[in-house]
Design an enzyme around this catalytic site. Structure first.
Site, PDB file in Angstrom:
ATOM      1  N   ASP A  97      22.607  24.790 -53.905  1.00  0.00           N
ATOM      2  CA  ASP A  97      22.256  25.391 -52.619  1.00  0.00           C
ATOM      3  C   ASP A  97      23.375  25.489 -51.589  1.00  0.00           C
ATOM      4  OD1 ASP A  97      19.871  25.208 -53.910  1.00  0.00           O
ATOM      5  OD2 ASP A  97      18.809  24.149 -52.335  1.00  0.00           O
ATOM      6  N   LYS A  98      23.961  24.361 -51.198  1.00  0.00           N
ATOM      7  CA  LYS A  98      24.913  24.376 -50.082  1.00  0.00           C
ATOM      8  C   LYS A  98      26.294  24.853 -50.500  1.00  0.00           C
ATOM      9  CE  LYS A  98      21.464  22.737 -48.046  1.00  0.00           C
ATOM     10  NZ  LYS A  98      20.676  22.688 -49.281  1.00  0.00           N
ATOM     11  N   CYS A 134      18.041  26.322 -59.646  1.00  0.00           N
ATOM     12  CA  CYS A 134      16.577  26.421 -59.648  1.00  0.00           C
ATOM     13  C   CYS A 134      16.125  27.875 -59.662  1.00  0.00           C
ATOM     14  CB  CYS A 134      16.004  25.694 -58.446  1.00  0.00           C
ATOM     15  SG  CYS A 134      16.371  23.928 -58.443  1.00  0.00           S
ATOM     16  N   GLU A 166      16.118  18.011 -46.184  1.00  0.00           N
ATOM     17  CA  GLU A 166      15.009  18.822 -46.655  1.00  0.00           C
ATOM     18  C   GLU A 166      13.823  17.912 -46.979  1.00  0.00           C
ATOM     19  OE1 GLU A 166      16.293  21.112 -50.002  1.00  0.00           O
ATOM     20  OE2 GLU A 166      17.537  22.446 -48.797  1.00  0.00           O
ATOM     21  N   SER A 196      13.222  22.699 -48.323  1.00  0.00           N
ATOM     22  CA  SER A 196      13.801  23.359 -49.478  1.00  0.00           C
ATOM     23  C   SER A 196      13.297  24.794 -49.520  1.00  0.00           C
ATOM     24  CB  SER A 196      13.370  22.627 -50.750  1.00  0.00           C
ATOM     25  OG  SER A 196      13.608  23.419 -51.888  1.00  0.00           O
TER      26      SER A 196
END
Length: 574
Positions: A130-131, A201, A451, A477
């Site tokens: 994600d980041k 994901c 999150e 999230s």
């Protein structure tokens, strides 16, 4: 491409490779097997967030080798390096999640330092979790050397009881287990099959949302966001990305030529149309900040409100990233939006062409139902909306994709950290109709703006997804679903109204009108503020302490430095 196309006297690498005084520097390059010709070519950083922490990043090293081939075949000398990631799925639900958003800044900072320290001329960046996607894009815009971004690809779906599953099903199964709706053996069976391959994901969670952003904003090649990580077709895209960066270098096309206000609006439009992650409301302002462009949470949410939601993707919908790829990928989504008048087609991209030119060859496919026409959207407004009111003067954000109702009112049940809230949820210590409040989890107060997927997924797994609401100054999230409002500002740690709430206060959320209020007068809030005292964090040293000293509000992207507006000289011009 002829190497003579590049004028070394105008490139940063002249500082480490040219002239008698740089003989010691060149000796290090010879030590690694470089030839004289390679030393005098442009030096191109190829950065990945490869590690063995999670499947999100495990395929990046392979793809980096392909990107290096593309650089080398077009007159450049690739220099591979790696930087960190914190993988949210493993950091989730415990103190490790405090490190997640902080890692975005460390990724951007460490990439900047490596590029500066070694005087590299251009950058190809590959990211998975994600980041790491916004972190690398922030670095590209900050450095402003020619750059191409590439996503490492999504995970393949798991199969469980004759249906596709993702890791979110496992998080929600924890809630089902705590409610007695799933036994130990079934939970174990699910966890063993949910994540069957390399890749990030699979739903339209934060990684895939920001991958779509990379194409929509023009920093990535068309179709590069779509193919799952195990597909060997990604290697050809990586090689093409290496080739593309050399073309950008030859023509002096830089990230800030591409990442304009219009490009950011395009990115926000694609997020909304795909029911993407609320985290985009944090990352797009942060990327804009690097370019010196004013583009905050409210600007993002304004675009969300006027954009139709047309991609039927999890967690609110039926499909995953692999399905959208097979339906034509991000370009089909973008072409549909552009034909409907929702995208700026004149924005420049890393192909050297505009968005409109890139999309010319793509046509909407009638043989799929992952992406709908704008004339028949899932909803007329985006899958993510902004909220504002006396409880959130600086705003908040909620994903409405898949919600059956857009209003919620109920009494507050207040928790000062996620652990306490999760324990209460696990033990079902709440009442239907309440609004769970988790505070002191903002950028400064956390520190790190955690999150809350473990908590929200447990609620959903207990069958209470839309029978409760949850609000926080932390984050959610991209996989979170249900009536969950995040990014509330000002955060509790700086005296925001969320820090003044008491159990039983009536909270009103209206995602249709875009409001978030508490049933308290201004006088009552002012009276409570007089007795409010700032809390001392447990983190009084180390990286999290340092982050808390410099981080700004979620409204502006939770950034930690003054950004492009304060810049005196760009790295690209050293």
């Amino acid at each position: 491409m002829d190497v003579k196309t590049f004028d070394k006297s105008k490139l940063p690498s002249r500082h480490s490779t040219v002239g008698p005084e740089r003989a010691p520097h060149r000796s290090y390059l010879y030590a690694m097997g470089l030839t004289e010709e390679e030393i005098y070519q442009p030096l191109v950083g190829v950065v990945t967030t490869w590690n063995e922490a999670a499947p999100c990043n495990i395929a990046l090293s392979r793809q980096a080798q392909a990107a290096k081939k593309g650089v080398a075949a077009n007159g450049g000398t690739p220099r591979e390096f790696t930087t960190i990631t914190v993988t949210d799925g493993i950091a989730m639900g415990h103190e490790g999640m405090k490190s997640s958003l902080v890692s975005r800044e460390v990724i951007a900072d460490s990439t900047e330092l490596t590029m500066r320290g070694h005087a590299y001329d251009a950058l190809v960046g590959l990211a998975g979790c994600d980041k790491s996607l916004p972190g690398l894009m922030m670095a590209m815009v900050r450095l402003n050397v020619p750059a191409v971004f590439m996503y490492g690809g999504s995970i393949l779906p798991g199969r469980f009881q004759s249906r596709d599953v993702t890791v979110v099903d496992v998080f929600e199964a924890v809630g089902m287990h705590s409610a007695g709706r799933m036994d130990d053996d079934t939970l174990h069976e699910l966890e063993c099959v949910a994540c069957p391959s390399a890749g990030s994901c699979g739903g339209q969670f934060t990684a895939n949302t920001m991958a779509c952003v990379s194409e929509a904003m023009g920093l990535a090649l068309p179709m590069s966001a779509g193919a799952p990580a195990p597909y060997e077709s990604r290697d050809a895209l990586a090689e093409a990305s290496g080739s593309a960066v050399m073309s950008l270098l030859a023509n002096n096309v830089r990230p800030r030529d591409i990442v304009t206000r219009k490009a950011l609006e395009n990115a926000a439009t694609v997020v909304a149309a795909s029911g993407g992650s609320t985290n985009a409301g944090l990352h797009l302002p942060a990327i804009a900040h690097e370019a010196g462009i004013e583009f905050d949470l409210h600007d993002v949410c304004e675009i969300f409100r006027r954009t139709p939601y047309i991609a039927d993707l999890k967690p609110g919908g039926r499909y995953i990233a692999k399905d959208m790829y097979e339906a034509g990928g991000v370009p089909i989504l973008m072409k549909t939006l552009m034909d409907g008048g929702f995208l700026h087609g004149d924005c420049l991209t890393v192909t050297g062409k505009t968005i409109a030119e890139n999309l010319k060859e793509f046509t909407f496919r009638e043989d799929q139902d992952v992406i709908r026409p704008v004339s028949n959207p899932l909803s007329p407004t985006g899958g993510v909306v902004g909220l504002k009111g006396n409880l959130a003067p600086e705003g908040g954000i909620v994903k409405i994709a898949g919600l059956e109702r857009l209003q919620f009112s109920g009494p507050a049940r207040v928790f000062d950290c996620e652990e306490d809230a999760f324990e209460a949820v696990q033990n079902k210590q709440y009442e239907e109709g309440e609004v769970i409040v988790i505070r002191y989890e903002g950028p400064r107060g956390g520190p790190g703006m955690r999150e809350m997927l473990s908590t929200t997924a447990a609620i959903y797994g207990q069958g209470m997804g839309e029978k409760l609401a949850l609000i926080t100054d932390g984050r959610f999230s991209g996989a979170t679903r249900g009536f969950c409002v995040g990014h509330i500002g000002p955060e509790a740690a700086v005296g925001g109204p969320i820090g003044l709430l008491e159990n039983g206060d009536m909270i009103h959320i209206d995602a249709d009108k875009g409001t978030l209020d508490v049933e308290l007068t201004d006088d009552e809030l002012a009276k409570r503020r007089e007795s409010w005292k700032a809390r001392s964090s447990d983190f009084q040293s180390g990286t999290l302490w340092k982050y808390a000293q410099t981080v700004g509000s979620a409204e502006k992207g939770a950034v930690t430095h003054p950004g492009g507006q304060a810049e005196v000289r760009q790295y690209a011009d050293v």
